[in-house]
Design an enzyme around this catalytic site. Structure first.
Site, PDB file in Angstrom:
ATOM      1  N   ARG A 246       0.730  -1.092  -0.157  1.00 59.36           N
ATOM      2  CA  ARG A 246      -0.167  -0.206  -0.104  1.00 59.36           C
ATOM      3  C   ARG A 246       0.868   1.034   0.256  1.00 59.36           C
ATOM      4  O   ARG A 246       0.747   2.096  -0.484  1.00 59.36           O
ATOM      5  CB  ARG A 246      -1.206  -0.029   1.196  1.00 59.36           C
ATOM      6  CG  ARG A 246      -2.093  -1.249   1.361  1.00 59.36           C
ATOM      7  CD  ARG A 246      -2.752  -1.196   2.960  1.00 59.36           C
ATOM      8  NE  ARG A 246      -3.638  -2.225   2.069  1.00 59.36           N
ATOM      9  CZ  ARG A 246      -4.315  -2.640   3.638  1.00 59.36           C
ATOM     10  NH1 ARG A 246      -3.603  -1.940   5.079  1.00 59.36           N
ATOM     11  NH2 ARG A 246      -5.157  -3.566   3.692  1.00 59.36           N
TER      12      ARG A 246
ATOM     13  N   CYS B  93      -9.513  -1.751   5.374  1.00 61.29           N
ATOM     14  CA  CYS B  93     -11.094  -1.335   5.755  1.00 61.29           C
ATOM     15  C   CYS B  93     -12.065   0.061   5.788  1.00 61.29           C
ATOM     16  O   CYS B  93     -12.399   0.615   5.253  1.00 61.29           O
ATOM     17  CB  CYS B  93     -11.479  -2.922   5.882  1.00 61.29           C
ATOM     18  SG  CYS B  93     -10.328  -3.323   7.039  1.00 61.29           S
TER      19      CYS B  93
ATOM     20  N   LYS C 220      -1.958   3.411  10.337  1.00 59.82           N
ATOM     21  CA  LYS C 220      -2.036   2.741   8.207  1.00 59.82           C
ATOM     22  C   LYS C 220      -3.938   3.950   7.706  1.00 59.82           C
ATOM     23  O   LYS C 220      -3.386   5.033   7.216  1.00 59.82           O
ATOM     24  CB  LYS C 220      -3.153   1.518   7.980  1.00 59.82           C
ATOM     25  CG  LYS C 220      -2.227   0.047   8.272  1.00 59.82           C
ATOM     26  CD  LYS C 220      -3.065  -0.873   7.779  1.00 59.82           C
ATOM     27  CE  LYS C 220      -2.358  -2.485   8.875  1.00 59.82           C
ATOM     28  NZ  LYS C 220      -3.388  -3.307   9.204  1.00 59.82           N
TER      29      LYS C 220
ATOM     30  N   HIS D 161     -17.746  -1.933   9.784  1.00 60.45           N
ATOM     31  CA  HIS D 161     -17.274  -1.427  10.692  1.00 60.45           C
ATOM     32  C   HIS D 161     -18.219   0.063  11.258  1.00 60.45           C
ATOM     33  O   HIS D 161     -18.235   0.473  10.426  1.00 60.45           O
ATOM     34  CB  HIS D 161     -15.914  -0.744   9.759  1.00 60.45           C
ATOM     35  CG  HIS D 161     -14.935  -1.698  10.423  1.00 60.45           C
ATOM     36  ND1 HIS D 161     -15.030  -3.064  10.758  1.00 60.45           N
ATOM     37  CD2 HIS D 161     -13.523  -1.990   9.007  1.00 60.45           C
ATOM     38  CE1 HIS D 161     -13.676  -4.072  10.344  1.00 60.45           C
ATOM     39  NE2 HIS D 161     -13.472  -2.973   9.652  1.00 60.45           N
TER      40      HIS D 161
HETATM   41  N1  LIG Z   1     -11.250  -9.297   6.510  1.00 61.24           N
HETATM   42  C1  LIG Z   1     -11.694  -8.027   5.923  1.00 61.24           C
HETATM   43  O1  LIG Z   1     -12.301  -6.984   6.368  1.00 61.24           O
HETATM   44  C2  LIG Z   1     -10.111  -7.962   5.174  1.00 61.24           C
HETATM   45  C3  LIG Z   1     -10.511  -6.106   4.373  1.00 61.24           C
HETATM   46  C4  LIG Z   1      -9.322  -5.052   4.246  1.00 61.24           C
HETATM   47  C5  LIG Z   1      -8.304  -6.382   3.768  1.00 61.24           C
HETATM   48  N2  LIG Z   1      -8.124  -7.342   4.530  1.00 61.24           N
HETATM   49  C6  LIG Z   1      -6.735  -8.281   4.852  1.00 61.24           C
HETATM   50  O2  LIG Z   1      -6.693  -8.992   2.738  1.00 61.24           O
HETATM   51  C7  LIG Z   1      -6.637 -10.591   3.745  1.00 61.24           C
HETATM   52  C8  LIG Z   1      -7.072 -11.889   3.787  1.00 61.24           C
HETATM   53  O3  LIG Z   1      -8.047 -11.361   4.359  1.00 61.24           O
HETATM   54  P1  LIG Z   1      -8.890 -12.118   5.428  1.00 61.24           P
HETATM   55  O4  LIG Z   1     -10.001 -11.436   6.295  1.00 61.24           O
HETATM   56  O5  LIG Z   1      -9.755 -12.940   3.853  1.00 61.24           O
HETATM   57  O6  LIG Z   1      -8.709 -13.531   6.191  1.00 61.24           O
HETATM   58  P2  LIG Z   1      -8.706 -15.037   6.294  1.00 61.24           P
HETATM   59  O7  LIG Z   1     -10.569 -14.951   6.504  1.00 61.24           O
HETATM   60  O8  LIG Z   1      -8.036 -15.817   7.060  1.00 61.24           O
HETATM   61  O9  LIG Z   1      -8.370 -15.777   5.437  1.00 61.24           O
HETATM   62  C9  LIG Z   1      -7.429 -15.987   4.666  1.00 61.24           C
HETATM   63  C10 LIG Z   1      -6.929 -16.621   2.953  1.00 61.24           C
HETATM   64  O10 LIG Z   1      -5.432 -16.340   3.003  1.00 61.24           O
HETATM   65  C11 LIG Z   1      -4.794 -17.699   2.484  1.00 61.24           C
HETATM   66  N3  LIG Z   1      -4.177 -18.212   2.925  1.00 61.24           N
HETATM   67  C12 LIG Z   1      -3.114 -18.057   3.532  1.00 61.24           C
HETATM   68  N4  LIG Z   1      -1.729 -18.713   4.121  1.00 61.24           N
HETATM   69  C13 LIG Z   1      -1.555 -18.706   2.214  1.00 61.24           C
HETATM   70  C14 LIG Z   1      -0.581 -19.391   1.994  1.00 61.24           C
HETATM   71  N5  LIG Z   1       0.310 -19.632   2.805  1.00 61.24           N
HETATM   72  N6  LIG Z   1      -0.793 -20.053   0.570  1.00 61.24           N
HETATM   73  C15 LIG Z   1      -1.682 -19.675   0.011  1.00 61.24           C
HETATM   74  N7  LIG Z   1      -3.510 -19.021   0.612  1.00 61.24           N
HETATM   75  C16 LIG Z   1      -3.059 -18.575   1.933  1.00 61.24           C
HETATM   76  C17 LIG Z   1      -6.120 -18.882   3.199  1.00 61.24           C
HETATM   77  O11 LIG Z   1      -6.383 -20.028   3.028  1.00 61.24           O
HETATM   78  P3  LIG Z   1      -6.403 -21.417   3.610  1.00 61.24           P
HETATM   79  O12 LIG Z   1      -8.208 -21.211   4.393  1.00 61.24           O
HETATM   80  O13 LIG Z   1      -5.762 -22.470   3.048  1.00 61.24           O
HETATM   81  O14 LIG Z   1      -4.929 -21.312   5.162  1.00 61.24           O
HETATM   82  C18 LIG Z   1      -7.282 -18.030   3.163  1.00 61.24           C
HETATM   83  O15 LIG Z   1      -7.828 -18.465   1.988  1.00 61.24           O
HETATM   84  C19 LIG Z   1      -5.578  -9.222   4.990  1.00 61.24           C
HETATM   85  O16 LIG Z   1      -4.476  -9.195   4.335  1.00 61.24           O
HETATM   86  C20 LIG Z   1      -6.619  -9.078   5.426  1.00 61.24           C
HETATM   87  O17 LIG Z   1      -5.447  -7.930   6.065  1.00 61.24           O
HETATM   88  C21 LIG Z   1      -8.671  -7.546   4.856  1.00 61.24           C
END
Ligand SMILES: NC(=O)c1ccc[n+]([C@@H]2O[C@H](COP(=O)([O-])OP(=O)(O)OC[C@H]3O[C@@H](n4cnc5c(N)ncnc54)[C@H](OP(=O)(O)O)[C@@H]3O)[C@@H](O)[C@H]2O)c1
Length: 340
Positions: A99, A129, A213, A241
């Site tokens: 970012r 977010c 951030k 949020h």
């Molecule tokens: N949640 C929000 O509101 C939000 C908003 C903006 C940005 N983000 C960002 O988006 C990212 C993901 O957030 P999330 O909320 O979706 O998290 P999450 O629900 O924990 O999902 C993480 C994803 O990443 C995959 N992953 C983890 N380790 C991996 C690896 N070694 N190789 C390939 N895939 C892998 C996981 O796959 P497995 O199921 O196989 O472990 C899962 O599909 C984070 O960086 C977060 O900061 C989140």
């Protein structure tokens, strides 16, 4: 029609991205779901008819992929996003990894679409977010009245910490009711029936990285001259949020001015009836695309001050929807070839 890869497809954001691509009828020729080796063979659905078998990111060759939407966590994006870009895919990354890279545009399509004109590294970053919903609301006000300073307190849902965060609120809520023991894992303290003024790591100055951030991303997207003071708080809400935002403007401003500017603004819905339930809460915004603004009033403690309440679905406008809107903007502006 485009070949799309969704990286982190089993996660909270990745699943929402796949749903959003379908809902918005993005011109998908082929879609690939990627996650860690743990999830290989799992299934995620795309629309009503298509089932995608999850493949391993480690082994995936991005050659021939047009757009790769990444949300696997910053450390994983750091390795694989440049690999995907090198293979010719345009990367839209939801993590914090790129970012603040000066060569990576940080984009909210309603706010700074012009940043898409230079996608030198082949990577576009999706902001945090909490930043996204705030800048969508600030942009029309900044254009007319010039924002000088913002003080914001966030009320961030557990889905901001991914699927494990949601599971923890669920299991702790249940454990409290049946008197089971519980050990916080995803959050530093108990989140059920509590609030935690701590998201992401502590910085040397006592702020947290989540707060930092909001400061630096707002400045990169909107205007480096805007001063921002943020307090970021995790609350026991599953999705959505909320933010209490106080803004000081350079020019005189009235509540009527704010309402008028926000009512015309893309992506914003004003719900502000000054009566019981005449405002938007996180539960009201789940599954919705808009950023909702309520409780607009003067801040009598400074000249040209306004306060308001701002709510959005963090998985949609705060992540998946914004990423898909970036993809739409890239296609509309015919930027895919240039990025490659
Ligand atoms: N949640 C929000 O509101 C939000 C908003 C903006 C940005 N983000 C960002 O988006 C990212 C993901 O957030 P999330 O909320 O979706 O998290 P999450 O629900 O924990 O999902 C993480 C994803 O990443 C995959 N992953 C983890 N380790 C991996 C690896 N070694 N190789 C390939 N895939 C892998 C996981 O796959 P497995 O199921 O196989 O472990 C899962 O599909 C984070 O960086 C977060 O900061 C989140």
């Amino acid at each position: 029609m485009y070949k799309i890869a969704v990286v982190g497809a089993t996660g909270a954001v990745g699943r929402e991205i796949i749903k959003t691509l379908d809902e918005r009828r993005f011109p998908v020729k082929e879609i690939v779901a990627l996650a860690s080796a743990r999830s290989v063979g799992q299934q995620v659905s795309f629309g009503e008819k298509q089932i995608l078998k999850v493949q391993s990111l480690d082994k995936f060759d991005f050659a021939g992929t047009d757009i790769a939407l990444f949300s696997p966590g910053a450390a994983i994006s750091a390795i694989h996003a440049p690999r995907a870009a090198k293979a010719g895919a345009l990367v839209i990354d939801n993590t914090s990894q790129f970012r603040m890279d000066p060569d990576v545009p940080l984009v909210v399509p309603e706010v700074n679409p012009e940043a898409l004109n230079d996608i030198g590294r082949g990577i576009i970053a999706n902001p945090n977010c909490s930043t996204i919903q705030m800048v969508v609301a600030l942009k029309p006000l900044h254009d007319r009245f010039v924002v000088k300073r913002v003080v914001v307190a966030t009320y961030q849902s557990v889905s901001g910490a991914g699927k494990e965060g949601m599971d923890e609120l669920w299991s702790q809520s249940r454990a409290l009711h049946v008197n089971d023991p519980m050990t916080p894992q995803e959050f530093p303290k108990t989140i059920a029936f509590n609030v935690i003024p701590h998201i992401d790591a502590f910085m040397d100055d006592g702020s947290t990285k989540e707060e930092w951030k909001m400061v630096v991303e707002t400045q990169k997207i909107l205007d480096p001259a805007i001063k921002v003071a943020a307090t970021c708080v995790r609350v026991p809400v599953f999705i959505g949020h909320a933010e209490a935002i106080t803004v000081e403007f350079a020019q005189p401003i009235t509540v009527a001015d704010v309402r008028a500017a926000l009512r015309e603004a893309p992506g914003v819905v004003v719900q502000d009836q000054r009566e019981d339930a005449g405002y938007t809460t996180p539960i009201d915004c789940v599954g919705e695309d808009a950023v909702y603004v309520s409780r607009i009033r003067l801040d009598p403690s400074v000249p040209n001050g306004i306060q308001f309440w701002c709510v959005a679905d963090n998985l949609r406008k705060g992540a998946a929807l914004n990423a898909v809107q970036i993809a739409e903007a890239v296609v509309k502006r015919k930027l895919l070839a240039r990025a490659a």
